[in-house]
Design a protein around this motif. Structure first.
Motif, PDB file in Angstrom:
ATOM      1  N   SER A   1       0.855  -1.189   0.000  1.00  0.00           N
ATOM      2  CA  SER A   1       0.000   0.000   0.000  1.00  0.00           C
ATOM      3  C   SER A   1       0.887   1.233   0.000  1.00  0.00           C
ATOM      4  N   ILE A   2       0.656   2.129  -0.949  1.00  0.00           N
ATOM      5  CA  ILE A   2       1.374   3.400  -0.937  1.00  0.00           C
ATOM      6  C   ILE A   2       0.358   4.539  -0.943  1.00  0.00           C
TER       7      ILE A   2
ATOM      8  N   PRO B   1       8.770  -3.917   3.849  1.00  0.00           N
ATOM      9  CA  PRO B   1      10.125  -4.371   3.496  1.00  0.00           C
ATOM     10  C   PRO B   1      10.270  -4.837   2.057  1.00  0.00           C
ATOM     11  N   TYR B   2       9.148  -5.139   1.391  1.00  0.00           N
ATOM     12  CA  TYR B   2       9.205  -5.588   0.000  1.00  0.00           C
ATOM     13  C   TYR B   2       9.329  -4.424  -0.981  1.00  0.00           C
TER      14      TYR B   2
ATOM     15  N   ILE C   1       5.310   6.984   3.061  1.00  0.00           N
ATOM     16  CA  ILE C   1       6.018   5.739   3.362  1.00  0.00           C
ATOM     17  C   ILE C   1       5.117   4.550   3.000  1.00  0.00           C
ATOM     18  N   SER C   2       5.705   3.504   2.454  1.00  0.00           N
ATOM     19  CA  SER C   2       4.934   2.314   2.058  1.00  0.00           C
ATOM     20  C   SER C   2       4.436   1.543   3.277  1.00  0.00           C
ATOM     21  N   ALA C   3       3.437   0.701   3.061  1.00  0.00           N
ATOM     22  CA  ALA C   3       2.869  -0.087   4.159  1.00  0.00           C
ATOM     23  C   ALA C   3       2.512  -1.484   3.672  1.00  0.00           C
ATOM     24  N   LYS C   4       2.397  -2.413   4.615  1.00  0.00           N
ATOM     25  CA  LYS C   4       2.006  -3.798   4.324  1.00  0.00           C
ATOM     26  C   LYS C   4       0.847  -4.160   5.225  1.00  0.00           C
ATOM     27  N   ASP C   5      -0.327  -4.363   4.615  1.00  0.00           N
ATOM     28  CA  ASP C   5      -1.530  -4.731   5.353  1.00  0.00           C
ATOM     29  C   ASP C   5      -1.595  -6.256   5.510  1.00  0.00           C
TER      30      ASP C   5
ATOM     31  N   SER D   1      -0.358   3.529  11.072  1.00  0.00           N
ATOM     32  CA  SER D   1       1.095   3.337  11.061  1.00  0.00           C
ATOM     33  C   SER D   1       1.813   4.458  10.320  1.00  0.00           C
ATOM     34  N   VAL D   2       1.289   4.827   9.158  1.00  0.00           N
ATOM     35  CA  VAL D   2       1.961   5.829   8.320  1.00  0.00           C
ATOM     36  C   VAL D   2       2.009   7.187   9.021  1.00  0.00           C
ATOM     37  N   LEU D   3       0.893   7.622   9.596  1.00  0.00           N
ATOM     38  CA  LEU D   3       0.887   8.930  10.265  1.00  0.00           C
ATOM     39  C   LEU D   3       1.753   8.933  11.511  1.00  0.00           C
ATOM     40  N   TYR D   4       1.889   7.775  12.151  1.00  0.00           N
ATOM     41  CA  TYR D   4       2.735   7.718  13.338  1.00  0.00           C
ATOM     42  C   TYR D   4       4.203   7.954  12.977  1.00  0.00           C
ATOM     43  N   LEU D   5       4.570   7.623  11.730  1.00  0.00           N
ATOM     44  CA  LEU D   5       5.951   7.822  11.283  1.00  0.00           C
ATOM     45  C   LEU D   5       6.180   9.203  10.666  1.00  0.00           C
ATOM     46  N   MET D   6       5.095   9.944  10.390  1.00  0.00           N
ATOM     47  CA  MET D   6       5.234  11.260   9.765  1.00  0.00           C
ATOM     48  C   MET D   6       5.669  12.294  10.803  1.00  0.00           C
ATOM     49  N   GLU D   7       6.824  12.923  10.548  1.00  0.00           N
ATOM     50  CA  GLU D   7       7.311  13.963  11.460  1.00  0.00           C
ATOM     51  C   GLU D   7       6.803  15.349  11.065  1.00  0.00           C
ATOM     52  N   SER D   8       6.506  15.552   9.794  1.00  0.00           N
ATOM     53  CA  SER D   8       6.009  16.845   9.318  1.00  0.00           C
ATOM     54  C   SER D   8       4.628  17.138   9.894  1.00  0.00           C
TER      55      SER D   8
END
Length: 416
Positions: free
Chosen positions: A194-195, A235-236, A208-212, A295-302
């Motif tokens: 998922s992107i 990771p893929y 950032i990419s994600a894997k559901d 997950s994605v928003l938790y990694l977003m620093e902006s």
């Protein structure tokens, strides 16, 4: 600033949490929201779902920006109606929202602009679709054309399974109109990715990419769900895969958005299949995914609000989104019985130490008590420098959440 956020899921709780961290934000109204948004800082739930009533509310409260979470209001033209009333809103207009609203529309769009995707046929007639099943290769994929709450896709290993899917969609009408037209598609074997991305109609920036993890049981067994957990980054999704995606899918999609004249200032989510033959687009979504968003928003620093403001002013080309270099895993805690029948109304207890790492979805606040109110009740976050650290923290944090019948997969982030 005062914001209006539309939706009621875990995605909306994550959005409210992230937006509330902006120094620019004074207040966020969530319509209708859930138990998580009810207790989030700077947030207030409002019990409004009708588009005209939401417009009235936005005018009365002098809302600066409205942000749309789910797909239904987008495909129903909420962006068009808000703009007609002079209101700022984040999301694609109705024409662009059809990239998710109609599978056949999106496949024709992909074909027209050379976006790499699976071979397919569109059917309006059940007899013609059933006849086609005699000649197609198996496994095959049968998709309801319209919105079916994420449940309108059947991977059919045999002709018998495909016949059953076609009949249930087109004849039994289990999706109440959404399956009257169907797409039968080539089955692609590989790993899904998922992107989530953001676009102002001139620029697309991938997140950032994600894997559901879709299936209910460990090792990918059992029926599909709305998502039982997510790992980010995926990771893929290597540098080569990302390059393939950008050149053959993302860039060509942007050309199509511009050529078609879509008024698209919002999220475009690419559902990918990474195969031995390259990266293919399975589908578009025109909003953030759930549970990918958590997950994605938790990694977003902006500051997400600043990114949204740049999108609305068509200045995304000047934005550099900052990301945490770590790994984030979220594990969904579901009600016992989901995705089948389950009981609602159980009290949810969350340890104060992990409240900032829990996003509620199927939950309501009743007399100041959080109670289960859906199948996927909440997501628990784990953050780490490595995949192992993130997994360890996520499953440790889960011990701080209790409700009767709570169930989760034990293998989120494990790959064989």
């Amino acid at each position: 600033m005062k914001l209006l956020l539309i939706g009621s899921g875990g995605r909306e709780h994550a959005l409210a949490w992230k937006l509330s961290k902006s120094k620019k934000v004074e207040k966020i109204f969530i319509a209708p929201g859930n138990g998580g948004t009810a207790i989030e800082k700077k947030c207030e739930n409002i019990n409004i779902t009708d588009i005209d009533e939401l417009i009235k509310f936005a005018k009365q409260e002098i809302i600066d920006i409205t942000i749309v979470g789910p797909e239904d209001p987008l495909t129903n033209g909420i962006v068009n109606k808000f703009k007609q009333n002079g209101l700022k809103i984040f999301g694609p207009a109705q024409n662009g929202a059809m990239l998710e609203g109609s599978k056949s529309f999106s496949k024709e769009f992909m074909k027209k602009y050379g976006v790499k995707t699976a071979e397919y046929e569109v059917f309006y007639d059940a007899d013609k679709a059933l006849k086609y099943l005699n000649t197609c290769l198996y496994p095959t994929v049968v998709k309801a054309d319209g919105l079916a709450a994420g449940k309108g896709v059947a991977i059919c290993n045999t002709k018998e399974e495909a016949i059953k899917a076609v009949k249930s969609y087109m004849i039994d009408d289990i999706f109440k109109g959404a399956g009257q037209k169907i797409v039968i598609e080539e089955f692609l074997e590989g790993v899904e990715a998922s992107i989530l991305s953001i676009t102002d109609g001139k620029t697309i920036i991938p997140f950032i990419s994600a894997k559901d993890h879709k299936q209910i049981f460990d090792s990918g067994r059992g029926p599909n769900t709305g998502g039982m957990g997510v790992l980010a980054p995926n990771p893929y999704v290597t540098k080569d895969i990302l390059k393939d995606f950008e050149e053959n899918i993302m860039d060509k999609t942007l050309v199509g958005i511009i050529q078609e004249g879509f008024d698209f200032k919002g999220i475009i989510f690419f559902g990918l299949m990474i195969t031995k033959k390259g990266t293919y687009l399975l589908e578009y979504n025109v909003r953030m995914g759930d549970p990918e968003t958590q997950s994605v928003l938790y990694l977003m620093e902006s500051d997400l609000l600043e990114v949204i403001e740049a999108t609305l002013s068509e200045e995304l080309d000047k934005v550099d989104i900052k990301w945490n270099n770590g790994v984030c895993i979220n594990v969904v805690l579901a009600s016992d019985g989901y995705p089948g029948d389950f009981v609602k109304g159980y009290e949810i207890k969350i340890d104060d130490k992990i409240k900032d790492k829990v996003f509620l979805a199927g939950a309501k606040l009743e007399d100041n008590i959080l109670k289960t109110n859906g199948g996927r009740v909440l997501s628990v976050i784990g953050l780490g420098n490595t995949l192992e650290e993130a997994r360890e923290e996520a499953y440790e944090n889960i011990k701080g959440v209790t409700f009767e019948g709570a169930y989760c997969r034990k293998d989120i982030g494990i790959f064989k």
